[in-house]
Motif scaffolding. Structure first.
Motif, short mmCIF file in Angstrom:
data_model
loop_
_atom_site.label_atom_id
_atom_site.label_comp_id
_atom_site.label_asym_id
_atom_site.label_seq_id
_atom_site.Cartn_x
_atom_site.Cartn_y
_atom_site.Cartn_z
N ALA A 268 59.35 47.84 60.14
CA ALA A 268 58.86 47.90 61.51
C ALA A 268 59.68 46.94 62.36
O ALA A 268 60.08 45.88 61.88
N SER A 269 59.92 47.32 63.61
CA SER A 269 60.67 46.45 64.51
C SER A 269 59.93 45.12 64.67
O SER A 269 58.72 45.09 64.79
N GLY A 270 60.68 44.01 64.67
CA GLY A 270 60.06 42.68 64.81
C GLY A 270 60.99 41.63 64.22
O GLY A 270 62.16 41.90 63.94
N THR A 271 60.46 40.41 64.00
CA THR A 271 61.28 39.30 63.49
C THR A 271 61.88 39.63 62.13
O THR A 271 62.94 39.13 61.78
N ALA A 272 61.19 40.47 61.35
CA ALA A 272 61.70 40.82 60.01
C ALA A 272 63.09 41.44 60.09
O ALA A 272 63.89 41.30 59.16
N THR A 273 63.41 42.12 61.20
CA THR A 273 64.75 42.72 61.33
C THR A 273 65.83 41.63 61.38
O THR A 273 66.93 41.83 60.89
N LEU A 274 65.48 40.49 61.98
CA LEU A 274 66.42 39.36 62.03
C LEU A 274 66.65 38.82 60.62
O LEU A 274 67.79 38.56 60.21
N MET A 283 69.65 48.50 56.90
CA MET A 283 68.23 48.74 57.21
C MET A 283 68.08 49.93 58.14
O MET A 283 69.02 50.33 58.83
N VAL A 284 66.87 50.45 58.17
CA VAL A 284 66.47 51.45 59.14
C VAL A 284 65.21 50.90 59.82
O VAL A 284 64.28 50.47 59.14
N VAL A 285 65.23 50.87 61.15
CA VAL A 285 64.13 50.27 61.92
C VAL A 285 63.28 51.39 62.51
O VAL A 285 63.82 52.36 63.05
N SER A 286 61.97 51.25 62.40
CA SER A 286 61.08 52.28 62.92
C SER A 286 59.91 51.63 63.64
O SER A 286 59.57 50.48 63.37
N SER A 307 65.69 46.58 68.38
CA SER A 307 65.81 45.70 67.21
C SER A 307 66.83 44.59 67.47
O SER A 307 67.84 44.80 68.15
N LEU A 308 66.54 43.42 66.93
CA LEU A 308 67.42 42.26 67.15
C LEU A 308 68.85 42.47 66.66
O LEU A 308 69.78 42.07 67.34
N PRO A 309 69.08 43.12 65.49
CA PRO A 309 70.48 43.32 65.09
C PRO A 309 71.30 44.07 66.15
O PRO A 309 72.43 43.70 66.44
N ASN A 310 70.71 45.10 66.75
CA ASN A 310 71.42 45.87 67.79
C ASN A 310 71.58 45.07 69.07
O ASN A 310 72.63 45.11 69.72
N LEU A 311 70.53 44.33 69.45
CA LEU A 311 70.61 43.50 70.66
C LEU A 311 71.69 42.43 70.51
O LEU A 311 72.44 42.15 71.44
N LEU A 312 71.77 41.84 69.32
CA LEU A 312 72.74 40.76 69.07
C LEU A 312 74.16 41.31 68.96
O LEU A 312 75.12 40.65 69.37
N ALA A 313 74.30 42.50 68.38
CA ALA A 313 75.64 43.10 68.24
C ALA A 313 76.11 43.72 69.55
O ALA A 313 77.30 43.93 69.75
N GLY A 314 75.14 44.03 70.45
CA GLY A 314 75.49 44.68 71.71
C GLY A 314 75.84 46.15 71.54
O GLY A 314 76.41 46.78 72.42
N ARG A 315 75.52 46.69 70.38
CA ARG A 315 75.76 48.12 70.10
C ARG A 315 74.84 48.53 68.95
O ARG A 315 74.24 47.66 68.31
N SER A 346 80.36 47.70 54.06
CA SER A 346 81.20 46.49 54.18
C SER A 346 81.42 46.14 55.64
O SER A 346 81.47 44.97 56.01
N GLN A 347 81.51 47.15 56.53
CA GLN A 347 81.63 46.88 57.97
C GLN A 347 80.37 46.20 58.50
O GLN A 347 80.43 45.25 59.27
N LEU A 348 79.22 46.71 58.05
CA LEU A 348 77.94 46.16 58.46
C LEU A 348 77.82 44.70 58.00
O LEU A 348 77.39 43.83 58.75
N HIS A 349 78.25 44.45 56.77
CA HIS A 349 78.21 43.09 56.21
C HIS A 349 79.03 42.14 57.08
O HIS A 349 78.60 41.03 57.39
N GLU A 350 80.21 42.59 57.50
CA GLU A 350 81.08 41.76 58.37
C GLU A 350 80.40 41.45 59.70
O GLU A 350 80.41 40.32 60.18
N THR A 351 79.79 42.48 60.30
CA THR A 351 79.11 42.31 61.60
C THR A 351 77.97 41.30 61.44
O THR A 351 77.82 40.38 62.26
N PHE A 352 77.16 41.49 60.39
CA PHE A 352 76.01 40.60 60.17
C PHE A 352 76.47 39.17 59.87
O PHE A 352 75.83 38.21 60.30
N MET A 353 77.56 39.02 59.14
CA MET A 353 78.08 37.68 58.84
C MET A 353 78.53 36.98 60.12
O MET A 353 78.25 35.80 60.34
#
Length: 379
Positions: A268-274, A283-286, A307-315, A346-353
């Motif tokens: 579920a969308s929330g702090t857990a996504t961070l 992950m898949v956010v719902s 979701s925070l990952p998308n907000l932080l990545a800007g995409r 591996s692309q996702l891992h780089e973005t998250f890192m």
């Protein structure tokens, strides 16, 4: 040095405790008072009211406690106007703290607000109240600081304490061993939320998604961390009513270990996504809300992502399947793709890192530095 603080819930208590600890290094003789939970009190803070009295969720519940909350705030204003502290720090709880900050600031007391309300997403006009209420805003995320800079509100991006605490690299093997989970299966972590209403809305949907995934791959095992005993009972009830038994382990608490053990997370969308992002998990956010709520929010929300990952990545780096898009078929397909595509992983891992390093700033010390600068800056 007398420092006043108010935190309204567990997450605020954690931030407050870290901040008090860092401030004590700069001001060894400082005293701390206000409203805080067990962690802030363990750092030596005097709490005038039990913190749980402020921890109310939802409109109806707040209305039921409105007179008590207003009385608590009035008493704090009276107390601190008669005997002003050197600074007041409101930690999150914006509905309670921003008015308190505004009243104290009008009386010449320096005020800080720690954790930005989501003004950048909706009800942007609230920034005008924030500008009147606090001398300094401390934000957890860089895009929030940019928003305040645009509105000429003094701000400091301090980073996120979770980014400090979670290691840059984690190993799923010990986590699986600790939870007694199979090492030879692909592990899917299901997190329908920590509130009863969330589990009610998303629980069956997530279980049906699991069932659908099993039809495609029979080497899967599922794990569900339950936020409390009540949530565990609720989840076990759903499983008992489910027609086909699933290979699933329900764990009390330990969401961090469950996510670490997993290959992919549905949540579920929330702090857990961070947290999932800091653990570098695909992950898949719902999310599903009442149709009327969704209709209203759709008009109010100005951000393209929830979701925070998308907000932080800007995409869009993780799929967000909400409302009518949140079907077992859509969720299962999105999860199965994320279990297979190693290039995308591996692309996702780089973005998250990259984002993890950006948020890892030693938040407690950064926040204490910002407060100290405000205290030592004489108008």
């Amino acid at each position: 040095m007398r420092i006043a603080l108010v935190a309204g819930e567990t997450s605020g208590d954690m931030l407050g405790a870290g901040l008090i600890q860092a401030l004590k290094q700069r001001y060894p003789n400082a005293t701390f008072e206000g409203i805080g939970g067990p962690l802030m009190q363990a750092q030596g803070m005097t709490s005038f009211v039990p913190m749980e009295r402020l921890s109310v969720m939802g409109l109806v519940e707040v209305l039921g406690r409105l007179f008590e909350l207003l009385a608590v705030r009035r008493n704090l204003i009276k107390r601190w106007r008669q005997d002003p502290p050197d600074v007041f720090i409101g930690i999150d709880a914006p509905d309670f703290n921003l008015t308190l900050e505004q009243k104290l600031r009008q009386h010449g007391i320096k005020t800080v607000h720690y954790v930005s309300p989501s003004v950048w997403a909706w009800r942007e006009k609230r920034v005008e109240k924030i500008a009147k209420a606090c001398d300094l805003m401390l934000t957890l995320f860089p895009f929030e600081a940019q928003f305040y800079e645009r509105h000429q509100v003094p701000v400091r991006f301090v980073g996120h304490h979770l980014a400090d605490k979670i290691a840059l690299d984690t190993n799923p093997v010990p986590a699986r061993t600790a939870l007694d989970l199979p090492q030879d299966k692909a592990l899917v972590c299901l997190m329908p939320g920590s509130r009863s209403s969330e589990v009610e809305r998303l629980g069956n949907l997530f279980l049906e998604t699991a069932q659908r995934m099993l039809r495609v791959r029979n080497d899967l095992h599922f794990i569900i961390p339950a936020a409390s005993v009540e949530r565990r009972n609720q989840i076990e009830q759903l499983l008992a009513e489910f027609a086909i038994p699933l290979p699933v382990t329900v764990v009390l608490g330990q969401s961090h270990t469950c996510m670490t053990a997993a290959d992919v997370v549905l949540l579920a969308s929330g702090t857990a996504t961070l947290e999932a992002m800091l653990l570098k998990k695909p992950m898949v956010v719902s999310y599903i809300v009442a149709p009327l709520t969704y209709h209203i929010l759709k008009r109010l929300v100005t951000q393209p992502y929830i979701s925070l990952p998308n907000l932080l990545a800007g995409r869009e780096v993780v799929p967000e399947l909400i409302q009518l898009q949140a079907t077992p078929a859509n969720l299962a397909d999105a999860l199965l793709v994320r279990l297979q595509d190693s290039d995308a992983l591996s692309q996702l891992h780089e973005t998250f890192m990259f984002i993890h390093r950006q948020l890892r700033r030693d938040a407690d010390q950064q926040a204490a530095d910002a407060v100290a600068e405000l205290l030592e800056h004489h108008d």
